[in-house]
Design a protein around this motif. Sequence first.
Motif, PDB file in Angstrom:
ATOM      1  N   ALA A  56       0.831  -1.206   0.000  1.00 24.00           N
ATOM      2  CA  ALA A  56       0.000   0.000   0.000  1.00 24.00           C
ATOM      3  C   ALA A  56       0.866   1.256   0.000  1.00 24.00           C
ATOM      4  CB  ALA A  56      -0.926   0.002   1.216  1.00 24.00           C
ATOM      5  N   PHE A  57       1.984   1.229   0.736  1.00 21.55           N
ATOM      6  CA  PHE A  57       2.909   2.362   0.746  1.00 21.55           C
ATOM      7  C   PHE A  57       3.504   2.577  -0.636  1.00 21.55           C
ATOM      8  CE2 PHE A  57       7.175   4.135   1.169  1.00 21.55           C
ATOM      9  CZ  PHE A  57       6.970   5.217   2.014  1.00 21.55           C
ATOM     10  N   VAL A  58       3.908   1.482  -1.280  1.00 25.20           N
ATOM     11  CA  VAL A  58       4.502   1.577  -2.615  1.00 25.20           C
ATOM     12  C   VAL A  58       3.472   2.069  -3.633  1.00 25.20           C
ATOM     13  CG1 VAL A  58       5.474   0.215  -4.515  1.00 25.20           C
ATOM     14  CG2 VAL A  58       6.233  -0.204  -2.169  1.00 25.20           C
ATOM     15  N   ALA A  59       2.238   1.598  -3.520  1.00 27.01           N
ATOM     16  CA  ALA A  59       1.236   1.857  -4.559  1.00 27.01           C
ATOM     17  C   ALA A  59       0.456   3.143  -4.370  1.00 27.01           C
ATOM     18  CB  ALA A  59       0.262   0.680  -4.638  1.00 27.01           C
ATOM     19  N   PHE A  60       0.119   3.487  -3.110  1.00 23.33           N
ATOM     20  CA  PHE A  60      -0.875   4.545  -2.905  1.00 23.33           C
ATOM     21  C   PHE A  60      -0.446   5.677  -1.983  1.00 23.33           C
ATOM     22  CE2 PHE A  60      -3.283   0.513  -3.512  1.00 23.33           C
ATOM     23  CZ  PHE A  60      -3.840   0.810  -4.747  1.00 23.33           C
ATOM     24  N   ALA A  61       0.479   5.455  -1.061  1.00 25.63           N
ATOM     25  CA  ALA A  61       0.770   6.455  -0.035  1.00 25.63           C
ATOM     26  C   ALA A  61       1.354   7.726  -0.633  1.00 25.63           C
ATOM     27  CB  ALA A  61       1.738   5.882   1.004  1.00 25.63           C
ATOM     28  N   ALA A  62       0.921   8.864  -0.087  1.00 21.80           N
ATOM     29  CA  ALA A  62       1.492  10.146  -0.501  1.00 21.80           C
ATOM     30  C   ALA A  62       2.959  10.180  -0.091  1.00 21.80           C
ATOM     31  CB  ALA A  62       0.722  11.297   0.154  1.00 21.80           C
ATOM     32  N   GLY A  63       3.834  10.471  -1.043  1.00 21.28           N
ATOM     33  CA  GLY A  63       5.267  10.458  -0.765  1.00 21.28           C
ATOM     34  C   GLY A  63       5.845   9.070  -0.630  1.00 21.28           C
ATOM     35  N   GLY A  64       5.057   8.042  -1.011  1.00 17.08           N
ATOM     36  CA  GLY A  64       5.527   6.671  -0.879  1.00 17.08           C
ATOM     37  C   GLY A  64       6.267   6.199  -2.119  1.00 17.08           C
ATOM     38  N   GLY A  65       6.118   4.913  -2.429  1.00 13.33           N
ATOM     39  CA  GLY A  65       6.850   4.323  -3.538  1.00 13.33           C
ATOM     40  C   GLY A  65       7.947   3.412  -3.045  1.00 13.33           C
ATOM     41  N   LEU A  71      11.829  -6.912  -1.108  1.00 12.59           N
ATOM     42  CA  LEU A  71      11.720  -6.519  -2.514  1.00 12.59           C
ATOM     43  C   LEU A  71      10.536  -7.217  -3.172  1.00 12.59           C
ATOM     44  CD1 LEU A  71      12.881  -5.053  -5.007  1.00 12.59           C
ATOM     45  CD2 LEU A  71      14.347  -7.057  -5.374  1.00 12.59           C
ATOM     46  N   LEU A  72      10.297  -8.477  -2.801  1.00 10.72           N
ATOM     47  CA  LEU A  72       9.189  -9.224  -3.386  1.00 10.72           C
ATOM     48  C   LEU A  72       7.858  -8.551  -3.090  1.00 10.72           C
ATOM     49  CD1 LEU A  72       7.964 -11.696  -4.790  1.00 10.72           C
ATOM     50  CD2 LEU A  72       8.142 -12.926  -2.603  1.00 10.72           C
ATOM     51  N   TYR A  73       7.604  -8.208  -1.812  1.00  8.68           N
ATOM     52  CA  TYR A  73       6.296  -7.615  -1.569  1.00  8.68           C
ATOM     53  C   TYR A  73       6.230  -6.145  -1.961  1.00  8.68           C
ATOM     54  CZ  TYR A  73       7.888  -6.854   3.405  1.00  8.68           C
ATOM     55  OH  TYR A  73       8.550  -6.516   4.552  1.00  8.68           O
ATOM     56  N   CYS A  74       7.367  -5.489  -2.155  1.00 12.21           N
ATOM     57  CA  CYS A  74       7.340  -4.152  -2.755  1.00 12.21           C
ATOM     58  C   CYS A  74       6.997  -4.234  -4.249  1.00 12.21           C
ATOM     59  CB  CYS A  74       8.669  -3.447  -2.550  1.00 12.21           C
ATOM     60  SG  CYS A  74       8.916  -2.816  -0.866  1.00 12.21           S
ATOM     61  N   LEU A  75       7.499  -5.262  -4.937  1.00 12.08           N
ATOM     62  CA  LEU A  75       7.130  -5.459  -6.343  1.00 12.08           C
ATOM     63  C   LEU A  75       5.652  -5.814  -6.483  1.00 12.08           C
ATOM     64  CD1 LEU A  75      10.241  -7.378  -7.752  1.00 12.08           C
ATOM     65  CD2 LEU A  75       9.591  -4.995  -8.147  1.00 12.08           C
ATOM     66  N   VAL A  76       5.111  -6.520  -5.492  1.00 14.35           N
ATOM     67  CA  VAL A  76       3.662  -6.742  -5.480  1.00 14.35           C
ATOM     68  C   VAL A  76       2.949  -5.393  -5.411  1.00 14.35           C
ATOM     69  CG1 VAL A  76       1.735  -7.648  -4.111  1.00 14.35           C
ATOM     70  CG2 VAL A  76       3.766  -9.065  -4.503  1.00 14.35           C
ATOM     71  N   GLY A  77       3.492  -4.455  -4.635  1.00 13.91           N
ATOM     72  CA  GLY A  77       2.931  -3.108  -4.580  1.00 13.91           C
ATOM     73  C   GLY A  77       2.988  -2.404  -5.919  1.00 13.91           C
TER      74      GLY A  77
END
Length: 543
Positions: A68-77, A289-295
């Motif tokens: 969710a942080f990677v995909a949607f959070a403001a200032g995330g990724g 890295l795996l679950y960040c790529l899921v993001g």
Amino acid sequence: MNQSISWIDWLIITIYCIGLLAMAYWLARRQESREDYYVAGRNVGPWPVGLSIMATQCSTNSILGAPAFVAFAAGGGLLWLQYELAVPLAMVVLILFVMPLFRHLQLVSVYAYLEQRFDLETRLTLSGLFLFVRAFATAVTVYSIALVINLITGLGFTASVMLLGAFTVVYDVMGGIRGVIYSDVIQLLILAVMLMLVLAFLVDASGGFEQMWQSFAAERKTTLDFAHHGFGDGQTFAFWPMLLGGLFLYVSYYGCDQSQVQRQLSTRDIDATNNALLINGLLRFPLVLLYCLVGVGIAVFATGHPEFVAALPDSGNGLEYNLAVPLYMINVLPVGLVGLSLVALFAAAMSSLDSVLNSLSATTMEDFVRGFHRGRWTPHKELILSRVITALWGGVTLVMAFFVDDIATTVLEAINKIGSLANGPILAVFALGFLTHRVQGRHAIAGLLAGISVNGICWLTLPEISWLWWNVIGFAVAVNVALILSRLWPGNGNRAIRNDLYETAIRHHLREEARCNWYRRSLVLVAWFVGLLVLLLWMGLGT
């Protein structure tokens, strides 16, 4: 949000739960004493312990929150990945300077060292702080995960708490730390396989990995932020606070927190302990890295399917983006894989809860019950009492989960900050014991309270300072206050007996009897850090 879950999926979940209970029962037959129950007789190999440590870190909050942080959070990724750079460096510190002492002393509770070095009051202060923080955080975790289970299955909040919490308590009470470790290994493997399957589905839906990566928003591909420092500029996730603050946080968490150290004390010798830390230092980044790529995949999928985001429930404070991954699993995965995906979410939750409950029990038993009991119990009676204490803590945390609903929204937003309030000062107390001769227990406690207080002031009045810096600030304040008071308020005490503990342990394990040169082997982790830094630089330049 709850979709129709087939009987096949429920059957898979049931088989998984029964299998874990059977394993816990089988392991319970080997237990004969509290040391068997809490440190597995000190004969577990490095791989199970290393993977168990990794599994605890991959909680449901991480699995749901990081994408969710990677995909949607403001200032995330992908900025979250730079947080992982501190892990291999923290493992080096633990391997060379922390765990040799704890293994030399044959501890069950890590806080027992503080009594040997300082006094009983210092031991009980740190142990009591651990019990308070961990019990509260565990109750909030049970609450938040039960909400997810309820939204997915429609079972209702009470039934969701019982499905997750009560089941975890039962196999934890039976299996002890050995059950915790081996169930964590199984849960980690299930979780990794399911994350890879979800990523494969996301890649296929995007038309291939390259197409998915190109479709991901360019501003979210940034992996390193050297442009900010987080010390007053309002940027929480800049490079330096995540590296330095993360280093202090991870050394404190992995080296001074009973829930982590207890498993490291369950290995057969110091080499096995160090190998477990080496495994964690090398393998944790690929999993994150795996679950960040899921993001990344979820972000691309949401862009092409606006109805997907619209289907997320509204908490009253906005859409529940943390539920994007389970929503995708239920809507896209075929029957059978849905059941495995729910097992993976349960596994992530259980791997966090089981170790905490066992460590709460161990700390209570070692630091309070046995410490204040003047008689002598048989090993079997101590084993029974240890199980009873585990069950009591399980009951306490489950009951508390029903009373955090009014504050859960704010607590869930701040839960990671709470650890940063105390991690630095707690690490300072142990470091003062390792490296100083003059500081006594009262000085260390005063430093601990000062460090936590200053961090609390930063939280309330200086929001522009990244909370990651609190780990460094609290450490520095605690150390300096303790050193100053040791000059202004000196005392006698048996320092000559206590202060050679650290030197003796380091000499014994690293220079005389260690079976391999850990000064040399730890360079693997340093090289891994450098390699990860280069990888993140390359990923960032590739945007």
